[in-house]
Design a protein around this motif. Structure first.
Motif, PDB file in Angstrom:
ATOM      1  N   PHE A 172      45.975  42.800  28.083  1.00 45.50           N
ATOM      2  CA  PHE A 172      45.973  44.207  28.490  1.00 45.50           C
ATOM      3  C   PHE A 172      47.114  44.470  29.475  1.00 45.50           C
ATOM      4  CE2 PHE A 172      44.778  47.767  31.192  1.00 45.50           C
ATOM      5  CZ  PHE A 172      44.370  48.712  30.263  1.00 45.50           C
ATOM      6  N   GLU A 173      47.280  43.588  30.441  1.00 43.67           N
ATOM      7  CA  GLU A 173      48.355  43.765  31.434  1.00 43.67           C
ATOM      8  C   GLU A 173      49.730  43.733  30.773  1.00 43.67           C
ATOM      9  OE1 GLU A 173      50.936  43.485  34.858  1.00 43.67           O
ATOM     10  OE2 GLU A 173      49.126  44.560  34.258  1.00 43.67           O
ATOM     11  N   ARG A 174      49.905  42.854  29.796  1.00 46.03           N
ATOM     12  CA  ARG A 174      51.220  42.719  29.169  1.00 46.03           C
ATOM     13  C   ARG A 174      51.612  43.992  28.416  1.00 46.03           C
ATOM     14  NH1 ARG A 174      52.804  39.804  24.503  1.00 46.03           N
ATOM     15  NH2 ARG A 174      50.804  38.735  24.397  1.00 46.03           N
ATOM     16  N   PHE A 175      50.629  44.665  27.828  1.00 47.97           N
ATOM     17  CA  PHE A 175      50.949  45.863  27.050  1.00 47.97           C
ATOM     18  C   PHE A 175      50.791  47.158  27.844  1.00 47.97           C
ATOM     19  CE2 PHE A 175      50.092  42.645  23.801  1.00 47.97           C
ATOM     20  CZ  PHE A 175      51.275  42.745  23.084  1.00 47.97           C
ATOM     21  N   ASP A 176      50.221  47.069  29.038  1.00 54.83           N
ATOM     22  CA  ASP A 176      50.190  48.220  29.943  1.00 54.83           C
ATOM     23  C   ASP A 176      51.504  48.222  30.718  1.00 54.83           C
ATOM     24  OD1 ASP A 176      49.545  50.322  31.628  1.00 54.83           O
ATOM     25  OD2 ASP A 176      48.292  49.085  32.949  1.00 54.83           O
ATOM     26  N   ARG A 177      52.583  48.553  30.029  1.00 61.36           N
ATOM     27  CA  ARG A 177      53.921  48.359  30.586  1.00 61.36           C
ATOM     28  C   ARG A 177      54.227  49.290  31.757  1.00 61.36           C
ATOM     29  NH1 ARG A 177      54.395  48.030  24.893  1.00 61.36           N
ATOM     30  NH2 ARG A 177      54.890  45.908  24.191  1.00 61.36           N
ATOM     31  N   ASP A 178      53.617  50.470  31.773  1.00 60.75           N
ATOM     32  CA  ASP A 178      53.892  51.397  32.875  1.00 60.75           C
ATOM     33  C   ASP A 178      52.879  51.261  34.004  1.00 60.75           C
ATOM     34  OD1 ASP A 178      51.641  52.455  31.718  1.00 60.75           O
ATOM     35  OD2 ASP A 178      52.490  54.448  31.352  1.00 60.75           O
ATOM     36  N   ARG A 179      51.983  50.259  33.904  1.00 60.82           N
ATOM     37  CA  ARG A 179      50.972  49.989  34.931  1.00 60.82           C
ATOM     38  C   ARG A 179      50.113  51.225  35.224  1.00 60.82           C
ATOM     39  NH1 ARG A 179      52.494  45.872  33.404  1.00 60.82           N
ATOM     40  NH2 ARG A 179      53.044  43.998  34.587  1.00 60.82           N
ATOM     41  N   SER A 180      49.809  51.977  34.176  1.00 57.50           N
ATOM     42  CA  SER A 180      48.991  53.177  34.327  1.00 57.50           C
ATOM     43  C   SER A 180      47.502  52.864  34.303  1.00 57.50           C
ATOM     44  CB  SER A 180      49.308  54.170  33.210  1.00 57.50           C
ATOM     45  OG  SER A 180      48.920  53.632  31.946  1.00 57.50           O
ATOM     46  N   GLY A 181      47.163  51.622  33.927  1.00 56.78           N
ATOM     47  CA  GLY A 181      45.762  51.270  33.759  1.00 56.78           C
ATOM     48  C   GLY A 181      45.219  51.642  32.396  1.00 56.78           C
ATOM     49  N   LYS A 182      46.125  52.095  31.479  1.00 53.39           N
ATOM     50  CA  LYS A 182      45.730  52.461  30.126  1.00 53.39           C
ATOM     51  C   LYS A 182      46.779  51.980  29.134  1.00 53.39           C
ATOM     52  CE  LYS A 182      43.114  56.627  31.378  1.00 53.39           C
ATOM     53  NZ  LYS A 182      42.946  58.080  31.124  1.00 53.39           N
ATOM     54  N   ILE A 183      46.363  51.804  27.884  1.00 55.59           N
ATOM     55  CA  ILE A 183      47.310  51.497  26.817  1.00 55.59           C
ATOM     56  C   ILE A 183      47.126  52.521  25.705  1.00 55.59           C
ATOM     57  CG2 ILE A 183      47.521  49.044  27.328  1.00 55.59           C
ATOM     58  CD1 ILE A 183      45.558  48.450  25.115  1.00 55.59           C
ATOM     59  N   ASP A 184      48.249  52.915  25.078  1.00 54.98           N
ATOM     60  CA  ASP A 184      48.184  53.930  24.027  1.00 54.98           C
ATOM     61  C   ASP A 184      47.960  53.276  22.661  1.00 54.98           C
ATOM     62  OD1 ASP A 184      50.647  52.935  23.113  1.00 54.98           O
ATOM     63  OD2 ASP A 184      51.816  54.482  24.144  1.00 54.98           O
ATOM     64  N   ALA A 185      48.029  54.078  21.605  1.00 48.68           N
ATOM     65  CA  ALA A 185      47.701  53.593  20.259  1.00 48.68           C
ATOM     66  C   ALA A 185      48.634  52.476  19.815  1.00 48.68           C
ATOM     67  CB  ALA A 185      47.740  54.753  19.266  1.00 48.68           C
ATOM     68  N   ASN A 186      49.929  52.636  20.025  1.00 45.30           N
ATOM     69  CA  ASN A 186      50.876  51.603  19.613  1.00 45.30           C
ATOM     70  C   ASN A 186      50.673  50.319  20.401  1.00 45.30           C
ATOM     71  OD1 ASN A 186      52.136  53.228  17.662  1.00 45.30           O
ATOM     72  ND2 ASN A 186      53.585  54.066  19.151  1.00 45.30           N
ATOM     73  N   GLU A 187      50.401  50.463  21.695  1.00 51.98           N
ATOM     74  CA  GLU A 187      50.168  49.286  22.528  1.00 51.98           C
ATOM     75  C   GLU A 187      48.862  48.601  22.151  1.00 51.98           C
ATOM     76  OE1 GLU A 187      52.513  50.876  26.537  1.00 51.98           O
ATOM     77  OE2 GLU A 187      50.412  51.408  26.187  1.00 51.98           O
ATOM     78  N   LEU A 188      47.850  49.394  21.777  1.00 54.69           N
ATOM     79  CA  LEU A 188      46.590  48.804  21.319  1.00 54.69           C
ATOM     80  C   LEU A 188      46.803  48.026  20.032  1.00 54.69           C
ATOM     81  CD1 LEU A 188      43.526  48.417  21.445  1.00 54.69           C
ATOM     82  CD2 LEU A 188      43.279  50.606  20.256  1.00 54.69           C
ATOM     83  N   ARG A 189      47.583  48.591  19.103  1.00 53.40           N
ATOM     84  CA  ARG A 189      47.893  47.887  17.853  1.00 53.40           C
ATOM     85  C   ARG A 189      48.544  46.538  18.158  1.00 53.40           C
ATOM     86  NH1 ARG A 189      52.841  50.332  15.439  1.00 53.40           N
ATOM     87  NH2 ARG A 189      53.677  49.020  17.101  1.00 53.40           N
ATOM     88  N   ASP A 190      49.527  46.532  19.062  1.00 49.72           N
ATOM     89  CA  ASP A 190      50.227  45.294  19.400  1.00 49.72           C
ATOM     90  C   ASP A 190      49.310  44.318  20.124  1.00 49.72           C
ATOM     91  OD1 ASP A 190      52.458  46.451  18.260  1.00 49.72           O
ATOM     92  OD2 ASP A 190      53.349  47.066  20.175  1.00 49.72           O
ATOM     93  N   ALA A 191      48.441  44.844  20.980  1.00 51.49           N
ATOM     94  CA  ALA A 191      47.514  43.980  21.700  1.00 51.49           C
ATOM     95  C   ALA A 191      46.539  43.310  20.732  1.00 51.49           C
ATOM     96  CB  ALA A 191      46.754  44.790  22.753  1.00 51.49           C
ATOM     97  N   LEU A 192      46.028  44.058  19.766  1.00 55.86           N
ATOM     98  CA  LEU A 192      45.125  43.475  18.781  1.00 55.86           C
ATOM     99  C   LEU A 192      45.848  42.452  17.916  1.00 55.86           C
ATOM    100  CD1 LEU A 192      43.067  46.626  17.695  1.00 55.86           C
ATOM    101  CD2 LEU A 192      42.289  44.718  19.109  1.00 55.86           C
ATOM    102  N   LEU A 193      47.111  42.729  17.591  1.00 61.24           N
ATOM    103  CA  LEU A 193      47.902  41.749  16.845  1.00 61.24           C
ATOM    104  C   LEU A 193      48.028  40.445  17.619  1.00 61.24           C
ATOM    105  CD1 LEU A 193      50.839  43.789  15.248  1.00 61.24           C
ATOM    106  CD2 LEU A 193      49.163  42.387  14.036  1.00 61.24           C
TER     107      LEU A 193
END
Length: 267
Positions: A172-193
Motif C-alpha cells: 500500500f505504501e509503495r503505491f500511495d505515491r503522493d502519501r495521501s493515505g489513499k490509492i486510486d484505481a490504477n494504483e489498486l490494479r498495480d497493487a493487486l498485480l
C-alpha cells in the motif's frame, strides 16, 4: 498496548510473489516486489511455515476443498462430509523463531490466558501497532487465517496474520505515491498485480465502487485496501482449489458455492 511492537508508520516489506498473476491477462507486466525498507519491524517471518501454501512466508493456510458429493440445491445426506465454517479451532503454538515482540503482543491481548484472542482483542492488538481496522476487516482476517468463522485466533495463525499485514502495508505504501493515505484505481490494479492477482477493468471498477465509501474520489484508504485484498485473495484461492488445471474455469455445486461466498458476505 504494553508488549506490542512500537508503531513505525510504513516500515514493512514483501518477501516475494508468485511467478505470474492469476486471473485476467493484463497489458502491463506485474510489478516486481522489493524487500523490506529500512525500519521494517519486527523482522523477517520465521522459517517454519508448516501449513502455509499461500506462496510466501506467513501466508494463511489454503482451505480444504469442499468434499460434499450431493446434488446442488438439496440437503446433504446424513454424514456427508464438508468443512464447517464454524468449526472449532485447534490449539496452536508460536512457530520457532517468532519475534518476541509478536509473542508479547499476542499475550498482552490474551488476557484470560486461553491461548486464543477474539475479534475485539485482535482489533485492539493491531491498533496498538498503528494498524487500525474495522471489525469487518478483522473478521475477514480471522476467517482467512483460520478457515473458520469462530472469530478466535491462536498463536500460530496470529503470527502469520501479523507478518502478512506487514507485507500488505508495504505494498500500500509503495503505491500511495503522493502519501495521501489513499490509492486510486490504477494504483489498486498495480497493487493487486504485485500480490499476484490480475483483475479485469470491469472487476476493478466494481472493487473501487465498493471500497470508496464516498463514491467521488475513486480511491480507497488502507483499511479498505486490506479488506479489498482479503476478498480478492480469498475468493481467488477458493476458486483455484476447483480450477485444478489452472485454465480459469471451475465447477461448483450449490453447497460448495454457498460455502465459498457466504463467509465473505457475513464477516
Amino acid at each position: 498496548m504494553a508488549g506490542c511492537p512500537p508503531g513505525g508508520g510504513y516500515g514493512y516489506g514483501y518477501p516475494g510473489q508468485p511467478p505470474q498473476p492469476y486471473g485476467y491477462a493484463p497489458t502491463a507486466p506485474p510489478y516486481q516486489t522489493e524487500g523490506a525498507p529500512p525500519g521494517g519491524k519486527p523482522g523477517k517471518p520465521p522459517k517454519d511455515s508448516t501449513g502455509s501454501s499461500g506462496g510466501y512466508p506467513g501466508a494463511p493456510p489454503t482451505a480444504v476443498p469442499y468434499q460434499g458429493g450431493y446434488q446442488p440445491g438439496y440437503p446433504p445426506p446424513p454424514g456427508a462430509p464438508y468443512s464447517s465454517p464454524f468449526a472449532a479451532l485447534m490449539p496452536s503454538a508460536f512457530p520457532p523463531g517468532t519475534d518476541p515482540n509478536v509473542v508479547a503482543c499476542f499475550q498482552a491481548a490474551d488476557q484470560d490466558g486461553s491461548g486464543f484472542i477474539d475479534d475485539k482483542e485482535l482489533q485492539r492488538a493491531l491498533s496498538s501497532y498503528n494498524q487500525a481496522f474495522s471489525l469487518r476487516t478483522v473478521h475477514l482476517l480471522m476467517y482467512l487465517f483460520t478457515n473458520s468463522n469462530a472469530r478466535k485466533i491462536g498463536p500460530k495463525e496470529f503470527t502469520s496474520l501479523f507478518y502478512s499485514l506487514q507485507n500488505w502495508r508495504a505494498i500500500f505504501e509503495r503505491f500511495d505515491r503522493d502519501r495521501s493515505g489513499k490509492i486510486d484505481a490504477n494504483e489498486l490494479r498495480d497493487a493487486l498485480l504485485s500480490l499476484g492477482f490480475s483483475v479485469s477493468p470491469v472487476v476493478l471498477d466494481l472493487l473501487i465502487s465498493k471500497y470508496d465509501p464516498t463514491g467521488k474520489t475513486r480511491a480507497i484508504n488502507y483499511d479498505n485496501f486490506i479488506e479489498c485484498s482479503l476478498v480478492v485473495k480469498g475468493l481467488t484461492e477458493k476458486f483455484k482449489e476447483k480450477d485444478t488445471s489452472y485454465m480459469g474455469n471451475a465447477t461448483f455445486n450449490y453447497e460448495s458455492f454457498m460455502l465459498t461466498v457466504l463467509p465473505f458476505l457475513i464477516a
